[in-house]
Write a protein that holds these residues in place. Structure first.
Motif, short mmCIF file in Angstrom:
data_model
loop_
_atom_site.label_atom_id
_atom_site.label_comp_id
_atom_site.label_asym_id
_atom_site.label_seq_id
_atom_site.Cartn_x
_atom_site.Cartn_y
_atom_site.Cartn_z
N PHE A 347 12.11 48.84 23.23
CA PHE A 347 13.29 48.85 24.10
C PHE A 347 13.17 47.79 25.19
CE2 PHE A 347 15.05 50.35 28.18
CZ PHE A 347 16.40 50.27 27.87
N PHE A 348 11.99 47.73 25.82
CA PHE A 348 11.80 46.73 26.89
C PHE A 348 11.80 45.32 26.33
CE2 PHE A 348 9.97 50.36 29.37
CZ PHE A 348 10.86 50.28 30.43
N LYS A 349 11.31 45.17 25.13
CA LYS A 349 11.37 43.84 24.49
C LYS A 349 12.82 43.41 24.29
CE LYS A 349 7.02 43.85 21.89
NZ LYS A 349 6.43 43.88 20.53
N SER A 350 13.65 44.39 23.91
CA SER A 350 15.06 44.08 23.63
C SER A 350 15.80 43.63 24.90
CB SER A 350 15.76 45.29 23.02
OG SER A 350 15.90 46.34 23.98
N LEU A 351 15.32 44.06 26.06
CA LEU A 351 15.96 43.67 27.32
C LEU A 351 15.80 42.18 27.60
CD1 LEU A 351 15.02 46.63 29.70
CD2 LEU A 351 17.13 46.30 28.40
N ASN A 352 14.78 41.58 26.99
CA ASN A 352 14.55 40.15 27.18
C ASN A 352 15.37 39.29 26.21
OD1 ASN A 352 12.73 39.90 29.35
ND2 ASN A 352 11.04 40.58 28.05
N ASP A 353 15.97 39.93 25.22
CA ASP A 353 16.73 39.18 24.20
C ASP A 353 18.05 38.66 24.77
OD1 ASP A 353 14.71 39.75 22.50
OD2 ASP A 353 15.72 41.44 21.53
#
Length: 353
Positions: A347-353
């Motif tokens: 989820f936190f990785k997706s925030l950087n996308d």
């Protein structure tokens, strides 16, 4: 009478005065063959050990020159370890060898599994030709490697650095999932908190890891955690290079100090917090002319259940270099499994996308 003559004429003795955890008496009569040791020839402590022998194992007095070192030995045989061998050898000479070493049979020879220091003390210092060993007649590489690690860990004289280094190496060699704390903690018989604490060691700067390869006792997992926390905090205002340039001289001083005292501490990371305090002291006060655009934006948010009960909160503000800093505080009734942790990570990785 020299020690070899003493061994030949040795009678059953009491081991109540044994002084070392590795020094343990085994009353073995020297013989030209490699006979299995009869229970009647053992002293009381060694007799007790024989009760723990399982099928596929037996006690034997074997030619010490037939034993090869283990490729899975977790202990780093550095100067500090060698300096303690004469003490162990003297103890064995006085009280005898109580605990047998452990070996596995490989053709006409043997491979050492557990008892590296006892083996070296008896062979290299006492110069004896025979040694008492628990011989494993059928043991695969996987089992031999883990047994070697657990034996050293159980004796509480293997450093945290040696432990995590060997665990990681074994996971890579045998295809174990090193990142799975559930697997590693069960396979290597360590608790979850220790697993995560030991992993902090692997995240240390290279110059610290280089020093640990020479002397693995320099820091523990607890100190490694403190070091990484201090570095991560310093990264909010400094580059990695700047941090390491500050830390390296302090670390070198600590290493020299440890060589003299043998005492561990985390004082060498104080330079990072001192530098932070100095920066704050010299930082100019903000004037009233500062525009609102210059102030970091902040967001505060409460997490609530469908019934409106608060179970956590989150705050967000602009950090250095244009990054967002999130602070989370959540109380959950359910356990956080590795699978759930991975979902949070994604989820936190997706925030950087």
């Amino acid at each position: 009478m020299n020690f070899k003559d003493k061994v030949k004429s040795m009678k059953k003795t009491s081991v109540a005065n044994a002084t070392g955890s590795d020094a343990q008496v085994t009353d073995v009569k020297e013989n030209t063959a490699t006979p299995t040791i009869e229970e009647g020839s053992l002293n009381p402590l060694a007799k007790r050990e024989t009760k723990n022998i399982v099928s596929g194992s037996h006690l034997e007095s074997i030619d010490i020159d037939l034993i090869d070192p283990s490729p899975y030995q977790p202990r780093i045989m550095n100067k500090r370890v060698y300096e303690k061998l004469p003490i162990l050898a003297a103890d064995i000479e006085t009280n005898g060898q109580i605990n047998p070493i452990t070996v596995r049979q490989k053709g006409n020879r043997y491979e050492l599994i557990a008892g590296e220091r006892r083996f070296r003390a008896i062979k290299e210092i006492l110069k004896l030709k025979r040694i008492t060993a628990l011989v494993k007649t059928s043991m695969n590489d996987d089992k031999a490697a883990i047994t070697a690690l657990l034996d050293n860990t159980a004796r509480q004289n293997l450093s945290d650095f040696e432990s995590i280094l060997k665990i990681k190496q074994l996971c890579e060699e045998f295809g174990y999932p090193f990142e799975s704390y559930e697997f590693v903690t069960e396979k290597f018989a360590i608790d979850k908190s220790k697993y995560f604490r030991l992993k902090y060691i692997l995240d240390l700067p290279e110059f610290i890891l280089d020093s640990l390869n020479e002397d693995p006792e320099l820091i523990s997992g607890y100190i490694a955690q403190e070091v990484n926390t201090a570095i991560n905090k310093a990264l909010e205002t400094k580059t990695e290079k700047a941090i390491f340039d500050l830390l390296r001289p302090e670390w070198d001083k600590y290493v020299e100090e440890f060589k003299s005292t043998g005492k561990r501490h985390k004082g060498f990371i104080a330079i990072l917090s001192e530098e932070e305090k100095a920066n704050k002291a010299t930082k100019p006060e903000k004037t009233e002319e500062a525009t609102t655009e210059e102030q970091p934006s902040k967001i505060k948010f409460d997490f609530k259940t469908d019934k409106g009960v608060k179970f956590g909160s989150m705050s967000s503000e602009c950090g250095t270099k244009g990054k967002s800093v999130l602070k989370l505080r959540v109380a959950l009734d359910a356990d956080i499994t590795e699978e759930k942790a991975r979902k949070i990570e994604e989820f936190f990785k997706s925030l950087n996308d």
